[in-house]
Design a protein around this motif. Structure first.
Motif, short mmCIF file in Angstrom:
data_model
loop_
_atom_site.label_atom_id
_atom_site.label_comp_id
_atom_site.label_asym_id
_atom_site.label_seq_id
_atom_site.Cartn_x
_atom_site.Cartn_y
_atom_site.Cartn_z
N UNK A 81 0.34 -1.25 0.12
CA UNK A 81 -0.32 0.35 0.00
C UNK A 81 1.32 1.67 0.31
N UNK A 82 0.58 2.14 -0.46
CA UNK A 82 1.00 3.76 -0.17
C UNK A 82 0.80 4.46 1.14
N UNK A 111 -6.80 1.44 0.54
CA UNK A 111 -5.91 2.59 -0.47
C UNK A 111 -5.52 2.77 -1.46
N UNK A 112 -6.38 1.94 -2.33
CA UNK A 112 -6.90 2.79 -3.72
C UNK A 112 -7.51 3.91 -3.76
N UNK A 113 -8.64 3.86 -2.79
CA UNK A 113 -9.94 5.13 -2.50
C UNK A 113 -9.62 6.34 -1.80
N UNK A 115 -6.16 9.08 -0.09
CA UNK A 115 -4.80 9.99 0.14
C UNK A 115 -4.59 10.34 0.78
N UNK A 116 -5.08 9.26 2.16
CA UNK A 116 -4.11 9.37 3.95
C UNK A 116 -4.41 9.30 4.56
N UNK A 117 -3.82 8.66 5.38
CA UNK A 117 -3.69 8.15 6.07
C UNK A 117 -4.92 7.31 6.37
N UNK A 118 -4.51 5.75 7.12
CA UNK A 118 -5.59 5.08 7.56
C UNK A 118 -5.69 4.77 8.72
N UNK A 119 -6.08 5.38 9.70
CA UNK A 119 -5.93 5.02 11.08
C UNK A 119 -7.56 3.89 12.02
#
Length: 413
Positions: A81-82, A111-113, A115-119
């Motif tokens: 993931x990015x 992650x594909x959907x 453009x910011x951190x996933x918390x």
């Protein structure tokens, strides 16, 4: 078998193959290759947790993340993931947190959907509450859902050639409804009571239409994930904007059918009716955007593309509704007005003089010039009674409106 554990500040993934030994992992590391587990986790040799490693054990341990400020920061390389991924140390981390049915990587899909951190979980303001994350996991398709979807797609291609094929698309709709896999965000701003068009034009009209366009395009990319009811809610928002003559939506309109039995009327129900500013009532039928719903896959009768059963069935249904309304006459106008005023107090008149129908169905993007011609012939054939509009037609109309606003903005500068 996959389990997760904490060792000091590390989040460890424990892996024990169920049907073979771990020698395949060691062999790949010996040649400096990566190890792929469940099509989700990718481990290189440096991710192996050597403290607990035992060459005689049938378990291999990998470092998947480290603890910082009450959150495990997951290794982005492991998941491919990015965006940064942070999981609260207080949530229950297990294989279902990472992998959905069919070995779908949950966080790779998210992650594909974004453009910011996933918390996930914890006390951070930007965190997704754990209870909502668990609801999100339930939206990923089960084996049953995938089976119904596959059958529905196959049925869409075959039902024009076989009389006895089951209606798998209907079963797929019923399954989605039972499972409750409805996207709550598309139910916002429902237009079931009053007209959006009747409100004053607001400052941010351009942004509104751009939002609707983005929503439509996003839904069409994953159209099979939404039920017909979801599509109806979204399309009604758009219809009241791009067809400003309509001011009200009337759902589940009960009508009397005097055609089936001359001596006794039969109760029928029209899912959605539209009422314009003069009280004239029209009918709209909204179907899911199956690409195969309009024309046959290849030319058949005398080298012509012919309408599929989905389209013909929708046309027949709308024409019957119109017939019921016309036969009902003045009495129908009175009864419909009484029913409408219970839901729409401002509605003061219903006129069933010459009702028309509108069908939203299918996709025509990618049609060849021959298909476009034959489809236009079909449209014109029914145009005196029914307007046949594809989802791509709606997309184009939204784009045209946006272009007009953009041109206006340029002139005002």
């Amino acid at each position: 078998m996959i389990e997760f554990m904490q060792e000091e500040d590390k989040l460890i993934l424990s892996y024990q193959p169920e049907h073979r030994d771990v020698s395949w992992i060691d062999s790949r590391f010996e040649t400096n290759d990566e190890v792929i587990i469940k099509k989700c986790f990718s481990f290189s040799l440096d991710k192996l947790y050597t403290k607990f490693e035992d060459s005689n054990s049938e378990i291999r341990l990998f470092v998947i993340g480290r603890l910082y400020n009450d959150y495990f920061e997951i290794d982005k390389e492991v998941l491919g993931i990015e965006n940064d991924l942070l999981l609260s140390k207080d949530i229950n981390i297990n294989i279902k947190s990472f992998v959905a049915t069919g070995d779908i990587s949950i966080f790779r899909r998210i992650d594909q959907l974004v453009k910011e951190p996933i918390v996930i979980g914890g006390s951070r303001d930007d965190a997704i509450p754990y209870i909502d994350f668990r609801k999100l996991l339930k939206l990923f398709p089960t084996k049953t859902t995938l089976t119904h979807f596959a059958n529905a797609r196959i049925t869409g291609l075959l039902k024009d050639y076989f009389e006895t094929i089951t209606d798998a698309q209907v079963k797929f709709e019923e399954h989605l409804s039972r499972m409750g896999k409805l996207a709550e965000n598309i139910k916002a701003n429902s237009c079931s009571q009053t007209s959006i068009i009747s409100e004053p034009i607001r400052k941010y009209e351009l942004e509104k239409y751009e939002y609707l366009l983005q929503e439509m395009e996003l839904m069409l990319k994953n159209y099979e994930a939404y039920t017909e009811q979801d599509w109806q809610e979204k399309i009604l928002q758009i219809i009241l904007l791009i067809f400003p003559k309509y001011s009200y939506v009337l759902k589940e309109l009960k009508v009397k059918d005097y055609c089936t039995k001359s001596d006794k009327p039969v109760n029928r129900k029209i899912d959605i009716a539209l009422i314009d500013f003069d009280g004239n009532l029209d009918i709209i039928e909204i179907k899911k955007p199956f690409p195969s719903a309009i024309l046959s896959g290849k030319p058949s009768y005398r080298d012509n593309y012919i309408p599929r059963r989905d389209l013909l069935g929708s046309v027949m249904q709308v024409e019957k509704y119109i017939l019921y309304l016309q036969k009902w006459g003045k009495k129908g106008e009175i009864e419909t007005l009484i029913a409408a005023q219970k839901k729409i107090p401002k509605c003061s008149k219903i006129s069933i003089t010459n009702p028309k129908g509108m069908i939203i169905i299918g996709r025509n993007i990618g049609f060849s010039s021959k298909q476009k011609l034959d489809f236009e012939v079909i449209r014109r054939k029914y145009s005196n009674i029914v307007d046949i509009i594809t989802y791509d037609d709606l997309i184009q109309r939204l784009k045209n409106i946006i272009t007009r606003f953009e041109v206006t903005d340029e002139k005002n500068k």
